[in-house]
Write an enzyme that holds these catalytic residues in place. Structure first.
Site, PDB file in Angstrom:
ATOM      1  N   LYS A   1       3.690   6.238  -3.697  1.00 29.79           N
ATOM      2  CA  LYS A   1       3.185   5.464  -2.073  1.00 29.79           C
ATOM      3  C   LYS A   1       2.902   3.660  -2.595  1.00 29.79           C
ATOM      4  O   LYS A   1       2.094   4.187  -3.749  1.00 29.79           O
ATOM      5  CB  LYS A   1       3.433   6.377  -0.584  1.00 29.79           C
ATOM      6  CG  LYS A   1       1.549   7.017  -1.990  1.00 29.79           C
ATOM      7  CD  LYS A   1       0.926   7.576  -0.566  1.00 29.79           C
ATOM      8  CE  LYS A   1      -0.186   8.357  -0.983  1.00 29.79           C
ATOM      9  NZ  LYS A   1      -1.311   9.840  -0.272  1.00 29.79           N
TER      10      LYS A   1
ATOM     11  N   TYR B   1     -18.062 -21.166  -1.819  1.00 25.22           N
ATOM     12  CA  TYR B   1     -18.172 -21.548   0.035  1.00 25.22           C
ATOM     13  C   TYR B   1     -19.995 -20.970   0.503  1.00 25.22           C
ATOM     14  O   TYR B   1     -20.452 -19.979  -0.026  1.00 25.22           O
ATOM     15  CB  TYR B   1     -17.530 -20.463   0.312  1.00 25.22           C
ATOM     16  CG  TYR B   1     -15.663 -21.283   0.249  1.00 25.22           C
ATOM     17  CD1 TYR B   1     -15.615 -22.601   0.875  1.00 25.22           C
ATOM     18  CD2 TYR B   1     -15.130 -20.309   0.009  1.00 25.22           C
ATOM     19  CE1 TYR B   1     -14.770 -23.046   0.947  1.00 25.22           C
ATOM     20  CE2 TYR B   1     -13.523 -20.883  -0.078  1.00 25.22           C
ATOM     21  CZ  TYR B   1     -13.375 -22.760   0.161  1.00 25.22           C
ATOM     22  OH  TYR B   1     -12.379 -22.741   0.223  1.00 25.22           O
TER      23      TYR B   1
HETATM   24  C1  LIG Z   1      -0.867  10.912  -1.075  1.00 20.27           C
HETATM   25  C2  LIG Z   1      -1.065  12.167  -1.447  1.00 20.27           C
HETATM   26  C3  LIG Z   1      -1.353  13.034  -1.807  1.00 20.27           C
HETATM   27  C4  LIG Z   1      -0.986  12.151  -3.287  1.00 20.27           C
HETATM   28  O1  LIG Z   1      -2.649  12.617  -3.518  1.00 20.27           O
HETATM   29  P1  LIG Z   1      -3.721  11.858  -4.576  1.00 20.27           P
HETATM   30  O2  LIG Z   1      -4.796  12.705  -4.392  1.00 20.27           O
HETATM   31  O3  LIG Z   1      -4.206  10.866  -5.002  1.00 20.27           O
HETATM   32  O4  LIG Z   1      -2.861  12.547  -5.991  1.00 20.27           O
HETATM   33  C5  LIG Z   1      -0.396  14.326  -1.990  1.00 20.27           C
HETATM   34  N1  LIG Z   1      -0.255  14.846  -0.874  1.00 20.27           N
HETATM   35  C6  LIG Z   1       0.064  13.361   0.127  1.00 20.27           C
HETATM   36  C7  LIG Z   1       0.855  14.390   1.181  1.00 20.27           C
HETATM   37  C8  LIG Z   1      -0.113  12.870  -0.171  1.00 20.27           C
HETATM   38  O5  LIG Z   1      -0.091  11.957   1.109  1.00 20.27           O
END
Ligand SMILES: *Cc1c(COP(=O)(O)O)cnc(C)c1O
Length: 368
Positions: A38, A264
């Site tokens: 993601k 700035y």
């Molecule tokens: C983002 C996510 C993961 C991965 O988590 P990490 O801590 O990055 O390994 C696993 N399961 C779900 C439902 C997530 O949203």
């Protein structure tokens, strides 16, 4: 986006491979691995990461539909779980052969209506149960209604059931986590005893794999940040390899005399003569403005150069008074987990936020 911006994020695929194997070594050989890509693969490049991992893992997950579509358009054939589908996207999810997380009765009903209208068949879904995170998920009390809805049709089948741990990295919360695991197990028993097939199960993220592989490995795990070298624990992180190197070059060097200012709002004022270097990376590239005024630092010729004054949208200025360097020299914004951890801590956040903040303007390169 072209490839002409000199600021680049180098993604080391060899390190990804090392990290994947490290986590696999903690698992039974037949446990499936889902890699979460993601948010552009935690700010890297979801498509290239997925292409690289396609033959090495069993599943991918994305948060939203568009992220799944991008992977399908790139030719990825691996099953893809969409963690946060939206009602209005359900049809597209099937058009792109993606698999939704179904987390509420209302979403399940919308889906069942849709499959009837569109005459879809053998649709895989994944049911998420809330066991304490209180983010997305059915509750245990929904089970009888789920069973009724599922068992009176054949268009949709439950491919997996899953849950998410709220504090998998925090061993002070071990008792709470074990309770979540137990709750998930009893949900599994109650639900699957009433179904005519057994969905596979998954619960562990990166730090879950590290801390609860014995208790909650089930049939699959969901690996995210660990792939990029972060174990949410200093000792675990040491065993992982850094994947992401963010680098740039010096655009211009200035001498700032005592009493002169820089940036700035004249955010830096020289109390003695100093030298500054202007680097083409700013808050629009993911360098938080909070890292300004000496909080953050980069490396030039292996020496620490603190950020001077406020971070601008497209550039930062750093202090190079004691560094022998020239315009055009390479600048390492970061290349170790330790540095990334430091920067994150300094501004009260976590590596997850730092990594995912790297904007799409930054050129991505790959190393194998
Ligand atoms: C983002 C996510 C993961 C991965 O988590 P990490 O801590 O990055 O390994 C696993 N399961 C779900 C439902 C997530 O949203």
């Amino acid at each position: 986006m072209g490839n002409n911006h000199v600021t680049s994020l180098e993604i080391d695929l060899n390190s990804i491979n090392h990290n994947l194997n490290y986590f696999k070594s903690k698992l039974k050989t037949d446990t499936k691995v889902l890699v979460v890509v993601k948010a552009f693969g935690y700010g890297s490049d979801a498509t290239q990461i997925a292409k690289f991992l396609e033959s090495k893992v069993d599943y991918f997950a994305v948060a939203y539909l568009d992220e799944g579509i991008a992977l399908r358009n790139a030719g990825i054939k691996t099953p893809i779980l969409v963690l946060h589908p939206q009602k209005s996207n359900l049809l597209k999810i099937y058009e792109y052969n993606l698999e939704p997380n179904i987390y509420s009765i209302s979403l399940l009903k919308s889906l069942l209506e849709l499959v009837k209208i569109k005459n879809l068949k053998k649709i895989p879904i994944h049911l998420k149960f809330n066991t304490g995170l209180n983010r997305l998920g059915f509750s245990k009390t929904n089970i009888s209604e789920i069973v009724t809805l599922i068992n009176c049709q054949t268009e949709v089948f439950i491919k997996s059931i899953f849950s998410h741990i709220a504090a998998s990295e925090d061993l002070n919360e071990r008792e709470f986590t074990l309770q979540q695991i137990n709750d998930f197990k009893s949900i599994d028993l109650e639900l699957t005893s009433q179904l005519n097939h057994k969905p596979f199960r998954h619960m562990l993220n990166t730090s879950g794999i590290i801390n609860y592989a014995n208790e909650a490995q089930f049939e699959m795990v969901r690996l995210g940040i660990g792939l990029f070298g972060f174990g949410n624990d200093v000792n675990e992180t040491k065993k992982l390899k850094n994947v992401l190197t963010l680098k740039s070059v010096i655009s211009q060097i200035h001498t700032i005399h005592k009493g002169e200012s820089l940036g700035y709002n004249r955010s830096f004022k020289a109390t003695s003569t100093i030298k500054s270097a202007t680097i083409p990376i700013g808050h629009a590239d993911g360098i938080s403005r909070q890292l300004g005024k000496g909080v953050g630092y980069v490396f030039i010729n292996n020496k620490k150069a603190p950020i001077l004054g406020n971070v601008c949208m497209d550039v930062i200025m750093v202090n190079i008074t004691d560094i022998d360097c020239n315009e055009g020299d390479e600048v390492i914004i970061y290349k170790t987990q330790e540095h990334i951890d430091h920067l994150a801590k300094a501004i009260n956040t976590i590596p997850y936020e730092l990594l995912t903040a790297i904007s799409q303007r930054v050129n991505r390169t790959f190393k194998l």
